[in-house]
Design a protein around this motif. Sequence first.
Motif, short mmCIF file in Angstrom:
data_model
loop_
_atom_site.label_atom_id
_atom_site.label_comp_id
_atom_site.label_asym_id
_atom_site.label_seq_id
_atom_site.Cartn_x
_atom_site.Cartn_y
_atom_site.Cartn_z
N GLY A 127 0.84 -1.19 0.00
CA GLY A 127 0.00 0.00 0.00
C GLY A 127 0.87 1.24 0.00
N MET A 128 0.57 2.18 -0.87
CA MET A 128 1.32 3.42 -0.99
C MET A 128 0.41 4.61 -0.63
SD MET A 128 4.28 2.23 -2.24
CE MET A 128 5.13 3.58 -3.05
N GLY A 129 1.01 5.77 -0.52
CA GLY A 129 0.23 6.99 -0.32
C GLY A 129 -0.63 6.94 0.93
N LYS A 130 -1.89 7.35 0.80
CA LYS A 130 -2.79 7.41 1.96
C LYS A 130 -3.06 6.02 2.53
CE LYS A 130 -5.19 11.71 0.82
NZ LYS A 130 -6.49 12.34 0.48
N SER A 170 -11.19 8.39 -1.13
CA SER A 170 -9.84 8.05 -1.60
C SER A 170 -9.85 6.84 -2.53
CB SER A 170 -8.93 7.72 -0.41
OG SER A 170 -8.74 8.83 0.43
N ASP A 171 -8.92 6.86 -3.51
CA ASP A 171 -8.59 5.62 -4.18
C ASP A 171 -7.47 4.95 -3.39
OD1 ASP A 171 -6.37 7.14 -4.75
OD2 ASP A 171 -6.69 7.18 -6.92
N ILE A 172 -7.06 3.75 -3.83
CA ILE A 172 -5.97 3.07 -3.15
C ILE A 172 -4.82 2.88 -4.13
CG2 ILE A 172 -7.33 1.99 -1.34
CD1 ILE A 172 -7.39 -0.59 -2.94
N ASP A 173 -3.63 3.28 -3.70
CA ASP A 173 -2.41 3.14 -4.49
C ASP A 173 -1.72 1.84 -4.09
OD1 ASP A 173 -2.22 5.79 -5.96
OD2 ASP A 173 -2.37 6.50 -3.89
N LEU A 174 -1.56 0.95 -5.06
CA LEU A 174 -0.97 -0.36 -4.80
C LEU A 174 0.22 -0.60 -5.71
CD1 LEU A 174 -4.21 -2.57 -4.59
CD2 LEU A 174 -2.93 -1.59 -2.69
N ARG A 213 12.88 8.36 -10.27
CA ARG A 213 13.05 9.78 -9.96
C ARG A 213 12.98 9.99 -8.46
NH1 ARG A 213 8.33 10.87 -14.14
NH2 ARG A 213 7.93 8.77 -13.33
N GLU A 214 13.46 11.15 -8.03
CA GLU A 214 13.57 11.41 -6.59
C GLU A 214 12.23 11.26 -5.89
OE1 GLU A 214 14.63 15.45 -4.95
OE2 GLU A 214 16.53 14.41 -4.59
N TRP A 215 11.17 11.79 -6.49
CA TRP A 215 9.86 11.73 -5.84
C TRP A 215 9.37 10.29 -5.73
CZ3 TRP A 215 5.64 9.50 -8.02
CH2 TRP A 215 5.61 9.37 -9.41
N GLU A 216 9.75 9.42 -6.71
CA GLU A 216 9.36 8.02 -6.64
C GLU A 216 10.02 7.32 -5.46
OE1 GLU A 216 8.53 6.06 -10.78
OE2 GLU A 216 10.31 7.32 -10.97
N ARG A 217 11.28 7.64 -5.23
CA ARG A 217 11.98 7.04 -4.09
C ARG A 217 11.38 7.54 -2.78
NH1 ARG A 217 16.65 8.78 -7.16
NH2 ARG A 217 17.40 7.09 -8.49
N PHE A 218 11.09 8.83 -2.71
CA PHE A 218 10.50 9.37 -1.48
C PHE A 218 9.12 8.77 -1.21
CE2 PHE A 218 13.40 13.20 -1.77
CZ PHE A 218 14.00 12.98 -0.56
N ALA A 219 8.40 8.43 -2.27
CA ALA A 219 7.05 7.84 -2.08
C ALA A 219 7.10 6.56 -1.26
CB ALA A 219 6.39 7.59 -3.45
N TRP A 220 8.23 5.84 -1.34
CA TRP A 220 8.33 4.57 -0.63
C TRP A 220 8.49 4.76 0.88
CZ3 TRP A 220 7.77 -0.45 -2.30
CH2 TRP A 220 7.45 -0.58 -3.65
N LEU A 221 8.74 5.97 1.33
CA LEU A 221 8.77 6.23 2.77
C LEU A 221 7.38 6.04 3.37
CD1 LEU A 221 10.99 9.46 2.82
CD2 LEU A 221 11.67 7.14 3.50
N LYS A 222 6.36 6.11 2.53
CA LYS A 222 4.98 5.98 3.02
C LYS A 222 4.36 4.69 2.51
CE LYS A 222 1.33 9.37 3.87
NZ LYS A 222 0.75 10.64 3.38
N SER A 223 5.16 3.65 2.44
CA SER A 223 4.67 2.36 1.94
C SER A 223 4.44 1.40 3.10
CB SER A 223 5.66 1.77 0.94
OG SER A 223 6.88 1.45 1.59
N ARG A 224 3.58 0.42 2.86
CA ARG A 224 3.25 -0.54 3.91
C ARG A 224 2.94 -1.88 3.26
NH1 ARG A 224 -1.68 -1.62 6.30
NH2 ARG A 224 -2.66 0.08 5.16
#
Length: 242
Positions: free
Chosen positions: A140-143, A153-157, A231-242
Motif C-alpha cells: 500500500g502506498m500513499g494514503k 480516496s482511491d488506493i495506491d498499490l 526519480r527522486e519523488w518516486e523514491r520518497f514515495a516509498w517512505l509511506k509504503s506498507r
Amino acid sequence: MSEQPKDPAASLPKPIEDALACSRFLRRQLDSRSWLGPRLAASIGQPLDAAALRDFLRDEKVDDNTLKPVLRRLRAWVICHVLVRDIARLADLTEVTETMTLLADIAVEAAHDILREQLVARHGVPLSADGREQEFIIIGMGKLGGRELNVSSDIDLVYVYEDDGQTEGPRPVSVHEYFSWVAKRLYALIGDTTDDGFVFRVDLALRPNGNSGPPVVSLSMLEEYLQVQGREWERFAWLKSR
C-alpha cells in the motif's frame, strides 16, 4: 383502511435519525438495502475494527461466486457507519481514516486469498527456480500506506514477488504470468463498478514505469528501477509504503 408504509428511519437509534435528516446518500442506502438499517443500528455505538469486518465476510459466507457483491455490501455498511458516527461527532478524524484503511486492507486481503485458492487449484503453487514458494506481495502506498484513507480516496498499490520461476501444477505457468493474472483479477474485484457499486478505485501508477510498466514486478526489477531510473519523488514515495 390500508396501512401507511413504514419510515425506514422508524425505531432507528437517534444518531442514525439525525444523519438521515442531512444525508440523502444515507437515505438512499437504507431505502435500497433492507438489511443495512438493523446492522447499522446494532453496530453504531462503537467504532468498527478488523474483527467486525471479517465477521461480516464470514456471516455472508463469502466465496469466489459471491465475493464481488459481498465486498460492495461491506463497503456500504462501513461507509454508512463512518458517516453516521462522524455527523453525530462520535468519531474523530483518526477513527474515520483508520476505519476506511481497514476496509481497504480487508477487502484486498479477502480478494487475494480467494484468487490464490482458484489459481493454486488450476496451476499449482508458484515456486522460485530453487523451489521456494512465492508470495504475492501487496504494498500500500500513499494514503493507504499511511493509514490515512478518507471516504473518497482511491488506493495506491504496488504488486511485487520475490523471484522468477514457475508453478508446480499440471498446467504450469511462469510466476510472472501467475501473479499478473492475480493483479488483473484483483483490480476487477475491487475496482469494477457494478449494480452494487464499487469497493475502491485502484491506482497502480506508482509501480515501476507507471502505467506503461507491467502490473507486477520481481524484487530485483523493482530495486534496479529505483536505483537506475527512479526519480527522486518516486523514491520518497516509498517512505509511506506498507
